[in-house]
Design a protein around this motif. Structure first.
Motif, PDB file in Angstrom:
ATOM      1  N   LYS A  65      66.524   1.663 107.589  1.00 32.72           N
ATOM      2  CA  LYS A  65      66.879   1.153 106.272  1.00 32.72           C
ATOM      3  C   LYS A  65      66.534   2.190 105.200  1.00 32.72           C
ATOM      4  O   LYS A  65      65.472   2.799 105.228  1.00 32.72           O
ATOM      5  N   VAL A  66      67.462   2.400 104.254  1.00 28.23           N
ATOM      6  CA  VAL A  66      67.247   3.346 103.163  1.00 28.23           C
ATOM      7  C   VAL A  66      67.479   2.624 101.843  1.00 28.23           C
ATOM      8  O   VAL A  66      68.527   2.002 101.640  1.00 28.23           O
ATOM      9  N   VAL A  67      66.496   2.662 100.952  1.00 24.27           N
ATOM     10  CA  VAL A  67      66.600   2.070  99.619  1.00 24.27           C
ATOM     11  C   VAL A  67      66.704   3.211  98.616  1.00 24.27           C
ATOM     12  O   VAL A  67      65.778   4.028  98.495  1.00 24.27           O
ATOM     13  N   LEU A  68      67.828   3.307  97.914  1.00 25.01           N
ATOM     14  CA  LEU A  68      68.060   4.411  96.993  1.00 25.01           C
ATOM     15  C   LEU A  68      67.487   4.102  95.608  1.00 25.01           C
ATOM     16  O   LEU A  68      67.429   2.948  95.184  1.00 25.01           O
ATOM     17  N   ARG A  69      67.070   5.152  94.921  1.00 24.46           N
ATOM     18  CA  ARG A  69      66.553   4.980  93.570  1.00 24.46           C
ATOM     19  C   ARG A  69      67.670   5.220  92.557  1.00 24.46           C
ATOM     20  O   ARG A  69      68.662   5.912  92.836  1.00 24.46           O
ATOM     21  N   GLU A  70      67.493   4.680  91.371  1.00 25.49           N
ATOM     22  CA  GLU A  70      68.539   4.758  90.355  1.00 25.49           C
ATOM     23  C   GLU A  70      68.607   6.144  89.733  1.00 25.49           C
ATOM     24  O   GLU A  70      69.701   6.670  89.485  1.00 25.49           O
ATOM     25  N   HIS A  71      67.456   6.745  89.474  1.00 24.91           N
ATOM     26  CA  HIS A  71      67.429   8.066  88.841  1.00 24.91           C
ATOM     27  C   HIS A  71      66.569   9.008  89.679  1.00 24.91           C
ATOM     28  O   HIS A  71      65.450   8.646  90.078  1.00 24.91           O
ATOM     29  N   LEU A  72      67.064  10.213  89.920  1.00 30.63           N
ATOM     30  CA  LEU A  72      66.320  11.207  90.680  1.00 30.63           C
ATOM     31  C   LEU A  72      65.424  12.018  89.761  1.00 30.63           C
ATOM     32  O   LEU A  72      65.705  12.177  88.563  1.00 30.63           O
ATOM     33  N   LYS A  73      64.354  12.547  90.328  1.00 29.23           N
ATOM     34  CA  LYS A  73      63.431  13.370  89.559  1.00 29.23           C
ATOM     35  C   LYS A  73      64.034  14.745  89.276  1.00 29.23           C
ATOM     36  O   LYS A  73      64.952  15.193  89.970  1.00 29.23           O
ATOM     37  N   GLU A  74      63.492  15.400  88.272  1.00 29.10           N
ATOM     38  CA  GLU A  74      63.883  16.783  88.009  1.00 29.10           C
ATOM     39  C   GLU A  74      63.098  17.695  88.944  1.00 29.10           C
ATOM     40  O   GLU A  74      61.868  17.629  89.012  1.00 29.10           O
ATOM     41  N   LYS A  75      63.796  18.534  89.672  1.00 27.69           N
ATOM     42  CA  LYS A  75      63.139  19.423  90.632  1.00 27.69           C
ATOM     43  C   LYS A  75      62.544  20.638  89.920  1.00 27.69           C
ATOM     44  O   LYS A  75      63.003  21.015  88.830  1.00 27.69           O
ATOM     45  N   PRO A  76      61.529  21.264  90.498  1.00 25.87           N
ATOM     46  CA  PRO A  76      60.975  22.483  89.902  1.00 25.87           C
ATOM     47  C   PRO A  76      62.057  23.549  89.748  1.00 25.87           C
ATOM     48  O   PRO A  76      62.879  23.746  90.654  1.00 25.87           O
ATOM     49  N   ALA A  77      62.065  24.222  88.638  1.00 27.73           N
ATOM     50  CA  ALA A  77      63.073  25.254  88.396  1.00 27.73           C
ATOM     51  C   ALA A  77      62.877  26.425  89.346  1.00 27.73           C
ATOM     52  O   ALA A  77      61.762  26.678  89.821  1.00 27.73           O
ATOM     53  N   ALA A  78      63.956  27.118  89.638  1.00 27.55           N
ATOM     54  CA  ALA A  78      63.885  28.297  90.498  1.00 27.55           C
ATOM     55  C   ALA A  78      62.888  29.290  89.912  1.00 27.55           C
ATOM     56  O   ALA A  78      62.861  29.526  88.696  1.00 27.55           O
ATOM     57  N   GLY A  79      62.064  29.850  90.770  1.00 27.61           N
ATOM     58  CA  GLY A  79      61.069  30.814  90.308  1.00 27.61           C
ATOM     59  C   GLY A  79      59.752  30.186  89.902  1.00 27.61           C
ATOM     60  O   GLY A  79      58.803  30.890  89.572  1.00 27.61           O
ATOM     61  N   THR A  80      59.674  28.837  89.921  1.00 26.07           N
ATOM     62  CA  THR A  80      58.425  28.151  89.582  1.00 26.07           C
ATOM     63  C   THR A  80      57.361  28.451  90.635  1.00 26.07           C
ATOM     64  O   THR A  80      57.642  28.438  91.835  1.00 26.07           O
ATOM     65  N   ALA A  81      56.153  28.747  90.179  1.00 24.47           N
ATOM     66  CA  ALA A  81      55.036  28.910  91.115  1.00 24.47           C
ATOM     67  C   ALA A  81      54.647  27.526  91.624  1.00 24.47           C
ATOM     68  O   ALA A  81      54.008  26.751  90.905  1.00 24.47           O
ATOM     69  N   LEU A  82      55.033  27.234  92.849  1.00 22.58           N
ATOM     70  CA  LEU A  82      54.873  25.871  93.359  1.00 22.58           C
ATOM     71  C   LEU A  82      53.427  25.482  93.602  1.00 22.58           C
ATOM     72  O   LEU A  82      53.049  24.320  93.475  1.00 22.58           O
ATOM     73  N   GLY A  83      52.602  26.468  93.993  1.00 17.00           N
ATOM     74  CA  GLY A  83      51.242  26.128  94.364  1.00 17.00           C
ATOM     75  C   GLY A  83      51.257  25.225  95.585  1.00 17.00           C
ATOM     76  O   GLY A  83      52.169  25.289  96.414  1.00 17.00           O
TER      77      GLY A  83
END
Length: 353
Positions: free
Chosen positions: A2-20
């Motif tokens: 079973k998969v429950v989808l969310r209404e709004h997705l998060k903003e992903k880290p921008a390219a080049g972001t130091a992820l840590g």
């Protein structure tokens, strides 16, 4: 699944972001519940959102919880590779037995992970040295006080895009040998990946950081004599051409990267020993010039060279503070398999399409 989808997705880290490490978390998680009446049930992928817990929930009081760590890597053909997940599920169930948690169905956990990774594929970073970290966890959720095993549990998997575990990347680490505090003892929970082990290690870790060290090198609890492990890694030493790692005597986590490195070393013909090794033997080798390399292994750091060890206020340099040839060979081999850059001769790479 079973998969429950969310209404709004998060903003992903921008390219080049130091992820840590462990700073960002994806849109979805896998969950599964346990009750004494139903067993493990209600497996699903759902939005990764905060969950309410009663303050009397047993995990908050008795630390009856375990976790694992894995990584997913984008492959050259666009598929997803996970490194030896079956080993993690098996170890997690061994931890569960030690912590009085009911064994979970490994095939359901794997199906949930694969469903989750397919849904979150866009969160997997594609730069070398990055990955999507996978954190499966089980916590006791019965609302009760009293030192007894819970009858209710929550299994969940959350995901986090990560970079290097250490801020300095592959630059050799500095270790402080801890000869007062202990992490685990024989008969304790050292070989289980349980929550309390990590809480017990924090005080010594903070003191080491204050002195400028990356990690604590733990000694055995009984004699404060034998090397055990680092807070997030198993340890290896190369002394006089012999690759030595502390034996799994019950107080050391049986690392999957450790197991993989031992297999690679033996296949390539290196002289390898799993045995108890004293800190005095390590120090003597450093003093007489036979300590050729030292490195740690673990899911988070993969292979981490050690450049300096401090014991009883004296510093011992390892290989001039540089990564050694064996350390580099293992790093290149393991990461090459993980990223799909080398043939997977051992069948360790689980491909998800």
């Amino acid at each position: 699944m079973k998969v429950v989808l969310r209404e709004h997705l998060k903003e992903k880290p921008a390219a080049g972001t130091a992820l840590g490490f462990g700073r960002y978390f994806t849109d979805y998680m896998f969950t599964m519940k346990y009750t004494a009446e139903k067993g493990w049930h209600d497996a699903k992928v759902e939005p990764n959102e905060p969950k309410p817990f009663d303050l009397a929930t047993s995990i908050f009081h008795y630390a009856q919880g375990i976790f694992e760590g894995m990584k997913a890597f984008l492959q050259p053909d666009g598929s997803i590779g996970v490194f030896r997940p079956e080993e993690n599920w098996a170890r997690m169930n061994r931890s569960a037995e030690r912590m009085c948690i009911p064994r979970f169905p490994e095939e359901v956990a794997q199906e949930g992970l694969e469903t989750l990774l397919k849904l979150e594929k866009d969160w997997i970073p594609n730069e070398r040295g990055t990955a999507l970290y996978i954190r499966p966890t089980i916590v006791a959720t019965r609302v009760m006080l009293g030192v007894h095993a819970s009858t209710e549990y929550l299994f969940f998997i959350i995901l986090s895009p990560v970079g290097s575990y250490y801020a300095h990347g592959l630059e050799p680490t500095k270790l402080l040998v801890e000869d007062y505090y202990v992490r685990s003892s024989l008969g304790g929970t050292g070989e289980a990946k349980c929550l309390g082990n990590y809480a017990a290690s924090m005080k010594a870790g903070e003191l080491a950081e204050e002195k400028g060290f990356d990690q604590v090198l733990w000694l055995d609890a009984n004699e404060k004599k034998y090397v055990e492990e680092v807070g997030s890694m198993n340890m290896f030493f190369v002394i006089g051409g012999e690759v030595i790692t502390p034996a799994l005597v019950g107080s050391i986590l049986p690392g999957i990267t450790r197991k993989s490195c031992l297999h690679i070393l033996r296949e390539k013909g290196y002289r390898v020993s799993e045995r108890r090794i004293s800190i005095d033997e390590v120090v003597a080798a450093a003093e007489n010039g036979t300590l050729e390399e030292a490195f740690g292994t673990g899911t988070a750091a993969v292979i981490s060279p050690v450049g300096l060890i401090r014991y009883q206020n004296k510093d011992y340099s390892v290989n001039g503070g540089k990564m050694g040839a064996i350390t580099k060979m293992l790093y290149d081999t393991v990461t090459g398999i993980q990223y799909g850059e080398l043939p997977d001769e051992y069948g360790w790479r689980k491909i998800i399409r």
